[in-house]
Design a protein around this motif. Structure first.
Motif, short mmCIF file in Angstrom:
data_model
loop_
_atom_site.label_atom_id
_atom_site.label_comp_id
_atom_site.label_asym_id
_atom_site.label_seq_id
_atom_site.Cartn_x
_atom_site.Cartn_y
_atom_site.Cartn_z
N ASP A 94 3.82 1.20 -8.41
CA ASP A 94 2.66 0.87 -7.88
C ASP A 94 2.65 1.07 -6.29
O ASP A 94 2.10 1.61 -5.52
CB ASP A 94 2.00 -0.31 -8.43
N THR A 108 2.88 5.24 -11.39
CA THR A 108 3.82 3.99 -11.65
C THR A 108 5.05 4.75 -11.09
O THR A 108 5.25 5.84 -11.41
CB THR A 108 4.06 3.71 -13.15
N ARG A 149 1.18 2.21 -0.92
CA ARG A 149 0.83 2.10 -2.31
C ARG A 149 0.35 3.75 -2.87
O ARG A 149 0.07 4.46 -2.38
CB ARG A 149 -0.66 1.48 -2.28
N GLY A 205 -3.89 -5.08 -11.47
CA GLY A 205 -4.51 -4.15 -10.45
C GLY A 205 -5.56 -4.56 -9.93
O GLY A 205 -6.32 -3.94 -9.40
N LEU A 246 -3.93 -7.35 -5.70
CA LEU A 246 -3.56 -6.43 -4.58
C LEU A 246 -3.53 -6.98 -3.38
O LEU A 246 -2.45 -6.72 -2.45
CB LEU A 246 -4.31 -5.19 -4.81
#
Length: 150
Positions: free
Chosen positions: A103, A101, A97, A74, A79
C-alpha cells in the motif's frame, strides 16, 4: 500555463537560486512581468517550494532503504493516522501511497545499518494500522531528484 511559464519552471528547476533579473533574462521578459508570473506560479502551487539538494553521503547519511507497507484496514481514519505518523519521521525522505499491494513505499535514509535497525524497531514497526513491513537496501542511486519535463 503557457510557454513562458514552462520556461520559468524549467529554469528554476535547474537553478532555484536565480535572481529575478537572471530569470527574466533567460526567459525573455522584463523583471516585473517575470516576478508576477513567478508569484502566480507559487500561488497556483505549480511551484511548491524552494530547497537545496544535499548529498546524503557528504553529511554522513550512507544508508538508504526502501520500506514497503501493507496495511490492515483501508478506511479513511486509519490511512490518515498512518500518513500523519509517517510524516512525523524525519528519516523518511519520500513516502508514496500505491495502488495494489503493498500500500505504501517509504524511502528511508540513515547514518548506517544500525541506525536503520533502530528506526525500524522503534518507529516503523510501531506505525499505526500496519499489517506487514518489508524492506530492501538500496545498492546505488541511479537517478536522484530528476527535474520534471513537461
Amino acid at each position: 500555463m503557457d510557454t513562458i511559464d514552462r520556461k520559468i519552471l524549467a529554469e528554476l528547476q535547474v537553478d532555484g537560486r536565480l535572481t529575478l533579473s537572471e530569470l527574466a533574462d533567460r526567459v525573455g521578459l522584463s523583471v516585473s512581468p517575470c516576478h508576477r508570473r513567478v508569484k502566480e506560479l507559487e500561488k497556483s502551487k505549480a511551484i511548491v517550494g524552494y530547497r537545496t539538494e544535499i548529498s546524503p553521503e557528504k553529511v554522513g547519511l550512507n544508508f538508504s532503504a526502501l520500506v514497503f507497507i501493507t496495511i490492515k484496514e483501508g478506511d479513511k481514519v486509519s490511512l490518515s493516522k498512518l500518513e500523519q505518523a509517517v510524516d512525523a519521521i524525519p528519516q523518511i525522505t519520500n513516502a508514496q501511497r500505491l495502488f495494489g499491494t503493498p500500500d505504501y513505499l517509504l524511502h528511508v535514509v540513515t547514518k548506517d545499518l544500525a541506525a536503520f535497525q533502530q528506526l525500524y524497531d522503534d518507529k516503523l514497526s510501531a506505525l499505526p494500522g500496519v499489517q506487514r513491513l518489508t524492506s530492501t537496501i538500496v545498492m546505488k542511486d541511479i537517478v536522484r531528484a530528476r527535474n520534471l519535463h513537461f
